[in-house]
Design a protein around this motif. Structure first.
Motif, PDB file in Angstrom:
ATOM      1  N   ASP A  48     -53.669  -8.052  -8.140  1.00  0.00           N
ATOM      2  CA  ASP A  48     -52.729  -8.195  -7.035  1.00  0.00           C
ATOM      3  C   ASP A  48     -51.365  -8.597  -7.595  1.00  0.00           C
ATOM      4  OD1 ASP A  48     -52.455  -8.381  -4.037  1.00  0.00           O
ATOM      5  OD2 ASP A  48     -51.764 -10.380  -4.603  1.00  0.00           O
ATOM      6  N   ARG A  49     -50.347  -7.800  -7.304  1.00  0.00           N
ATOM      7  CA  ARG A  49     -48.991  -8.059  -7.808  1.00  0.00           C
ATOM      8  C   ARG A  49     -48.023  -8.074  -6.628  1.00  0.00           C
ATOM      9  NH1 ARG A  49     -49.118  -6.379 -13.486  1.00  0.00           N
ATOM     10  NH2 ARG A  49     -51.249  -5.748 -13.886  1.00  0.00           N
ATOM     11  N   ARG A  50     -47.306  -9.185  -6.515  1.00  0.00           N
ATOM     12  CA  ARG A  50     -46.412  -9.347  -5.360  1.00  0.00           C
ATOM     13  C   ARG A  50     -45.114 -10.032  -5.766  1.00  0.00           C
ATOM     14  NH1 ARG A  50     -49.178  -8.066  -0.840  1.00  0.00           N
ATOM     15  NH2 ARG A  50     -51.417  -7.960  -1.192  1.00  0.00           N
ATOM     16  N   THR A  51     -44.164 -10.012  -4.844  1.00  0.00           N
ATOM     17  CA  THR A  51     -42.934 -10.784  -4.936  1.00  0.00           C
ATOM     18  C   THR A  51     -42.700 -11.394  -3.555  1.00  0.00           C
ATOM     19  OG1 THR A  51     -41.523  -8.930  -4.298  1.00  0.00           O
ATOM     20  CG2 THR A  51     -41.922  -9.231  -6.660  1.00  0.00           C
ATOM     21  N   SER A  52     -41.862 -12.412  -3.486  1.00  0.00           N
ATOM     22  CA  SER A  52     -41.488 -12.977  -2.180  1.00  0.00           C
ATOM     23  C   SER A  52     -40.156 -13.699  -2.324  1.00  0.00           C
ATOM     24  CB  SER A  52     -42.568 -13.930  -1.649  1.00  0.00           C
ATOM     25  OG  SER A  52     -42.602 -15.121  -2.391  1.00  0.00           O
ATOM     26  N   ARG A  53     -39.545 -13.960  -1.182  1.00  0.00           N
ATOM     27  CA  ARG A  53     -38.283 -14.672  -1.141  1.00  0.00           C
ATOM     28  C   ARG A  53     -38.297 -15.656   0.023  1.00  0.00           C
ATOM     29  NH1 ARG A  53     -38.128 -10.176  -2.784  1.00  0.00           N
ATOM     30  NH2 ARG A  53     -38.161  -9.057  -0.847  1.00  0.00           N
ATOM     31  N   ARG A  54     -37.544 -16.739  -0.143  1.00  0.00           N
ATOM     32  CA  ARG A  54     -37.363 -17.699   0.942  1.00  0.00           C
ATOM     33  C   ARG A  54     -35.920 -18.177   0.917  1.00  0.00           C
ATOM     34  NH1 ARG A  54     -36.875 -23.063   0.680  1.00  0.00           N
ATOM     35  NH2 ARG A  54     -37.894 -23.166  -1.339  1.00  0.00           N
ATOM     36  N   TRP A  55     -35.302 -18.189   2.068  1.00  0.00           N
ATOM     37  CA  TRP A  55     -33.995 -18.828   2.189  1.00  0.00           C
ATOM     38  C   TRP A  55     -34.087 -19.870   3.289  1.00  0.00           C
ATOM     39  CZ3 TRP A  55     -31.017 -18.989   6.527  1.00  0.00           C
ATOM     40  CH2 TRP A  55     -31.270 -18.024   7.508  1.00  0.00           C
ATOM     41  N   SER A  56     -33.312 -20.915   3.140  1.00  0.00           N
ATOM     42  CA  SER A  56     -33.355 -22.037   4.075  1.00  0.00           C
ATOM     43  C   SER A  56     -31.942 -22.521   4.359  1.00  0.00           C
ATOM     44  CB  SER A  56     -34.154 -23.204   3.482  1.00  0.00           C
ATOM     45  OG  SER A  56     -35.433 -22.796   3.080  1.00  0.00           O
ATOM     46  N   ALA A  57     -31.780 -23.057   5.562  1.00  0.00           N
ATOM     47  CA  ALA A  57     -30.527 -23.699   5.951  1.00  0.00           C
ATOM     48  C   ALA A  57     -30.884 -25.000   6.658  1.00  0.00           C
ATOM     49  CB  ALA A  57     -29.728 -22.792   6.882  1.00  0.00           C
ATOM     50  N   TYR A  58     -30.111 -26.043   6.398  1.00  0.00           N
ATOM     51  CA  TYR A  58     -30.378 -27.313   7.053  1.00  0.00           C
ATOM     52  C   TYR A  58     -29.078 -28.018   7.399  1.00  0.00           C
ATOM     53  CZ  TYR A  58     -29.809 -29.022   2.231  1.00  0.00           C
ATOM     54  OH  TYR A  58     -29.345 -29.280   0.977  1.00  0.00           O
ATOM     55  N   LEU A  59     -29.170 -28.867   8.423  1.00  0.00           N
ATOM     56  CA  LEU A  59     -28.030 -29.643   8.903  1.00  0.00           C
ATOM     57  C   LEU A  59     -28.558 -30.994   9.365  1.00  0.00           C
ATOM     58  CD1 LEU A  59     -25.005 -29.723   9.668  1.00  0.00           C
ATOM     59  CD2 LEU A  59     -25.676 -28.812  11.905  1.00  0.00           C
ATOM     60  N   GLN A  60     -27.864 -32.060   8.956  1.00  0.00           N
ATOM     61  CA  GLN A  60     -28.274 -33.404   9.347  1.00  0.00           C
ATOM     62  C   GLN A  60     -27.041 -34.240   9.639  1.00  0.00           C
ATOM     63  OE1 GLN A  60     -31.495 -35.503   7.204  1.00  0.00           O
ATOM     64  NE2 GLN A  60     -29.929 -37.021   6.705  1.00  0.00           N
ATOM     65  N   ASP A  61     -27.125 -35.060  10.666  1.00  0.00           N
ATOM     66  CA  ASP A  61     -26.040 -35.964  11.039  1.00  0.00           C
ATOM     67  C   ASP A  61     -26.620 -37.370  11.156  1.00  0.00           C
ATOM     68  OD1 ASP A  61     -23.652 -37.026  11.849  1.00  0.00           O
ATOM     69  OD2 ASP A  61     -23.638 -36.042  13.822  1.00  0.00           O
ATOM     70  N   TYR A 105     -39.270 -17.023   5.496  1.00  0.00           N
ATOM     71  CA  TYR A 105     -40.168 -16.541   4.448  1.00  0.00           C
ATOM     72  C   TYR A 105     -40.263 -15.018   4.545  1.00  0.00           C
ATOM     73  CZ  TYR A 105     -41.622 -21.422   4.858  1.00  0.00           C
ATOM     74  OH  TYR A 105     -41.636 -22.790   4.941  1.00  0.00           O
ATOM     75  N   SER A 106     -40.026 -14.312   3.444  1.00  0.00           N
ATOM     76  CA  SER A 106     -39.998 -12.849   3.485  1.00  0.00           C
ATOM     77  C   SER A 106     -41.319 -12.269   3.965  1.00  0.00           C
ATOM     78  CB  SER A 106     -39.641 -12.282   2.105  1.00  0.00           C
ATOM     79  OG  SER A 106     -40.612 -12.637   1.134  1.00  0.00           O
ATOM     80  N   ALA A 107     -42.425 -12.920   3.666  1.00  0.00           N
ATOM     81  CA  ALA A 107     -43.734 -12.377   4.036  1.00  0.00           C
ATOM     82  C   ALA A 107     -44.248 -12.909   5.367  1.00  0.00           C
ATOM     83  CB  ALA A 107     -44.753 -12.687   2.938  1.00  0.00           C
ATOM     84  N   GLN A 108     -43.636 -13.968   5.905  1.00  0.00           N
ATOM     85  CA  GLN A 108     -44.245 -14.609   7.066  1.00  0.00           C
ATOM     86  C   GLN A 108     -43.282 -14.966   8.182  1.00  0.00           C
ATOM     87  OE1 GLN A 108     -46.025 -17.728   4.630  1.00  0.00           O
ATOM     88  NE2 GLN A 108     -48.017 -16.905   5.106  1.00  0.00           N
ATOM     89  N   GLY A 109     -42.021 -14.604   8.087  1.00  0.00           N
ATOM     90  CA  GLY A 109     -41.078 -14.904   9.159  1.00  0.00           C
ATOM     91  C   GLY A 109     -40.450 -16.275   9.034  1.00  0.00           C
ATOM     92  N   GLY A 110     -39.816 -16.730  10.118  1.00  0.00           N
ATOM     93  CA  GLY A 110     -39.045 -17.959  10.076  1.00  0.00           C
ATOM     94  C   GLY A 110     -39.680 -19.108  10.831  1.00  0.00           C
ATOM     95  N   GLU A 111     -39.271 -20.329  10.460  1.00  0.00           N
ATOM     96  CA  GLU A 111     -39.773 -21.556  11.066  1.00  0.00           C
ATOM     97  C   GLU A 111     -38.637 -22.558  11.217  1.00  0.00           C
ATOM     98  OE1 GLU A 111     -43.053 -22.645  11.882  1.00  0.00           O
ATOM     99  OE2 GLU A 111     -43.627 -20.559  11.632  1.00  0.00           O
ATOM    100  N   TRP A 112     -38.473 -23.127  12.406  1.00  0.00           N
ATOM    101  CA  TRP A 112     -37.544 -24.228  12.649  1.00  0.00           C
ATOM    102  C   TRP A 112     -38.311 -25.536  12.563  1.00  0.00           C
ATOM    103  CZ3 TRP A 112     -32.395 -24.221  12.996  1.00  0.00           C
ATOM    104  CH2 TRP A 112     -31.760 -23.026  13.309  1.00  0.00           C
ATOM    105  N   THR A 113     -37.730 -26.558  11.928  1.00  0.00           N
ATOM    106  CA  THR A 113     -38.351 -27.878  11.876  1.00  0.00           C
ATOM    107  C   THR A 113     -37.304 -28.952  12.163  1.00  0.00           C
ATOM    108  OG1 THR A 113     -38.075 -27.893   9.467  1.00  0.00           O
ATOM    109  CG2 THR A 113     -40.222 -27.234  10.302  1.00  0.00           C
TER     110      THR A 113
END
Length: 173
Positions: A83-96, A115-123
């Motif tokens: 099994d050969r794969r690649t993936s990417r993740r980008w994140s943005a955050y803001l705190q006050d 997440y390139s393979a699984q979509g986005g998540e807000w926390t």
């Protein structure tokens, strides 16, 4: 970064004795840009971006008979898993973080991970810290986090013993 795992496990399948090879190779790189500023008296703003590129997420599993019963060349063995794969993740955050008087601080923040393979998540994140003059400090914190399922959890499959789960969503904490 670079990671390598090379496991060798003996199995006695009468009348054949085999060595099961489990190999994982991972390569990645990433970057983070972070901005922090004291906006006005008692307020601290933090914003940031992160990026991670997993350029190599390889899993391989195969059997060899290399204990005198006729060695099988690993390059010629039909692998149980390749099994050969690649993936990417980008994140943005803001705190006050805001000081309300001399004893109370309130923090409010949010983070988005895509997440390139699984979509986005807000926390979200929320914190209140009270510093008492005589009894110490008290904290009330609420936060959520997410963790992407890794390639082993999603795609490691050696039927009939193990099966992958490509539909796993990010884990919520």
């Amino acid at each position: 970064g670079h990671y390598t795992y090379d496991g060798r496990f003996p199995y006695d399948y009468e009348p054949l004795y085999v060595i099961n090879h489990d190999r994982v190779v991972g390569d990645w790189w990433g970057a983070e840009l972070r901005w922090q500023r004291k906006a006005w008296h008692g307020q601290d703003l933090i914003a940031g971006l992160e990026y991670r590129d997993n350029t190599r997420l390889d899993q391989k599993n195969y059997d060899t008979n290399d204990l005198g019963l006729g060695c099988i060349d690993a390059d010629q063995v039909e692998p149980c898993l390749d099994d050969r794969r690649t993936s990417r993740r980008w994140s943005a955050y803001l705190q006050d973080e805001v000081a309300i008087g001399a004893r109370l601080r309130v923090t409010v923040g949010a983070r988005y991970d895509d997440y390139s393979a699984q979509g986005g998540e807000w926390t979200p994140r929320l914190g209140v810290v009270y510093h008492s003059a005589s009894a110490g400090s008290f904290k009330l914190l609420y936060a959520e986090a997410s963790h992407e399922a890794n390639v082993f959890e999603r795609y490691y499959a050696l039927p009939p013993q193990t099966t992958g789960n490509p539909d796993l969503r990010p884990e919520r904490l």
